[in-house]
Write an enzyme that holds these catalytic residues in place. Sequence first.
Site, PDB file in Angstrom:
ATOM      1  N   GLY A  10      -3.857  -0.507  14.435  1.00 39.64           N
ATOM      2  CA  GLY A  10      -2.472  -0.525  14.895  1.00 39.64           C
ATOM      3  C   GLY A  10      -1.890  -1.930  15.025  1.00 39.64           C
ATOM      4  CD  GLU A  60       2.075   0.375   7.386  1.00 37.51           C
ATOM      5  OE1 GLU A  60       1.583   0.590   6.252  1.00 37.51           O
ATOM      6  OE2 GLU A  60       1.972  -0.706   7.959  1.00 37.51           O
ATOM      7  CG  ASP A  61      -0.735   1.864   3.315  1.00 36.52           C
ATOM      8  OD1 ASP A  61      -0.406   1.469   4.454  1.00 36.52           O
ATOM      9  OD2 ASP A  61      -1.336   1.141   2.507  1.00 36.52           O
ATOM     10  N   GLY A  97       0.766  -1.242   0.000  1.00 33.01           N
ATOM     11  CA  GLY A  97       0.000   0.000   0.000  1.00 33.01           C
ATOM     12  C   GLY A  97       0.799   1.295   0.000  1.00 33.01           C
ATOM     13  CG  ASP A 100      -5.900  -3.283  -1.786  1.00 34.19           C
ATOM     14  OD1 ASP A 100      -5.397  -2.891  -0.712  1.00 34.19           O
ATOM     15  OD2 ASP A 100      -6.379  -4.417  -1.937  1.00 34.19           O
ATOM     16  CG  ASP A 121      -8.211   0.461  10.781  1.00 36.30           C
ATOM     17  OD1 ASP A 121      -8.735   0.759  11.858  1.00 36.30           O
ATOM     18  OD2 ASP A 121      -8.868   0.012   9.835  1.00 36.30           O
ATOM     19  CB  THR A 175      -0.603  -3.890  10.353  1.00 36.53           C
ATOM     20  OG1 THR A 175      -1.870  -4.471  10.056  1.00 36.53           O
ATOM     21  CG2 THR A 175       0.392  -4.244   9.269  1.00 36.53           C
ATOM     22  CG  LEU A 176       2.797   0.719  13.712  1.00 42.42           C
ATOM     23  CD1 LEU A 176       3.706   1.008  12.532  1.00 42.42           C
ATOM     24  CD2 LEU A 176       2.234   2.010  14.275  1.00 42.42           C
ATOM     25  CE  LYS A 180      -9.517   3.715   7.983  1.00 35.72           C
ATOM     26  NZ  LYS A 180     -10.060   2.382   7.603  1.00 35.72           N
TER      27      LYS A 180
HETATM   28  P1  5GP Z   1      -4.467  -2.175  11.223  1.00 36.43           P
HETATM   29  O1  5GP Z   1      -3.617  -3.388  11.440  1.00 36.43           O
HETATM   30  O2  5GP Z   1      -3.844  -0.893  11.714  1.00 36.43           O
HETATM   31  O3  5GP Z   1      -5.873  -2.350  11.744  1.00 36.43           O
HETATM   32  O4  5GP Z   1      -4.685  -2.039   9.665  1.00 36.43           O
HETATM   33  C1  5GP Z   1      -3.626  -1.751   8.874  1.00 36.43           C
HETATM   34  C2  5GP Z   1      -3.758  -2.398   7.529  1.00 36.43           C
HETATM   35  O5  5GP Z   1      -5.114  -2.641   7.152  1.00 36.43           O
HETATM   36  C3  5GP Z   1      -3.206  -1.430   6.517  1.00 36.43           C
HETATM   37  O6  5GP Z   1      -1.836  -1.646   6.300  1.00 36.43           O
HETATM   38  C4  5GP Z   1      -4.063  -1.718   5.331  1.00 36.43           C
HETATM   39  O7  5GP Z   1      -3.497  -2.780   4.612  1.00 36.43           O
HETATM   40  C5  5GP Z   1      -5.376  -2.145   5.885  1.00 36.43           C
HETATM   41  N1  5GP Z   1      -6.339  -1.034   6.000  1.00 36.43           N
HETATM   42  C6  5GP Z   1      -6.800  -0.453   7.132  1.00 36.43           C
HETATM   43  N2  5GP Z   1      -7.681   0.505   6.857  1.00 36.43           N
HETATM   44  C7  5GP Z   1      -7.775   0.545   5.507  1.00 36.43           C
HETATM   45  C8  5GP Z   1      -8.542   1.357   4.602  1.00 36.43           C
HETATM   46  O8  5GP Z   1      -9.332   2.232   4.971  1.00 36.43           O
HETATM   47  N3  5GP Z   1      -8.372   1.114   3.285  1.00 36.43           N
HETATM   48  C9  5GP Z   1      -7.532   0.152   2.810  1.00 36.43           C
HETATM   49  N4  5GP Z   1      -7.445   0.013   1.488  1.00 36.43           N
HETATM   50  N5  5GP Z   1      -6.802  -0.627   3.628  1.00 36.43           N
HETATM   51  C10 5GP Z   1      -6.924  -0.426   4.968  1.00 36.43           C
HETATM   52 MG    MG Z   2      -0.105  -0.908   4.901  1.00 31.62          MG
END
Ligand code: 5GP
Ligand code: MG
Length: 181
Positions: free
Chosen positions: A111, A105-106, A51, A165, A109, A113-114, A137
Amino acid sequence: MEKKITILDKTFSLSINNDQITAAVDSIAQRLNRDLKDLKEEVIFVGILNGSFMFVSDLFKKINFLCRITFLKLASYSGTQSTGTIKSLIGINENLKNKIVVVLEDIVDSGETLENIVYQLRNFEPAAIKIVTLLFKSEAYKKDIKIDYVGIKIPNNFVVGYGLDYNGYGRNLTEIYSLTK
Ligand code: 5GP
Ligand code: MG
């Protein structure tokens, strides 16, 4: 009139335009240039694929000190045990020890993944890990890891475009669109 697009079964409306993206990327670059130049440790940027590729490309052109960049990917694969998926960070062939690692990071959300990325990077014993995300977010964020540089805070709604995506599509959009309810 509100700009709308359709990807597969979903409709999205324009949420962050080109000028806003450029301003956010410029602002992050300025802060990084100010904070990271003249450090005694070497700085290595780490883009998290897929991303972040467009953001990283635009941002990196604006970095004005001597530094390096590499890319990592979180590979989901089914474990041999029945306990769901394991995500391991693949592609580290750089020596990160005693370097300042700047994660790009793109979007952040929850966190989850981070946190996963940071825990794995710590094993390489960097001098410091700095976190940069274009989109944050903030209402959805559940972790304690400090996000050092945020481009744009967004509501807790799904977005596509500028590298992000929906089921693999929409990454080529130059602006960011959010899901219409
Ligand atoms: P987290 O682990 O912080 O909940 O989510 C991070 C990953 O979820 C991001 O790296 C991305 O791949 C995906 N993601 C979270 N929110 C979005 C969103 O609004 N749009 C898209 N396309 N991917 C998202
Ligand atoms: Mg990402």
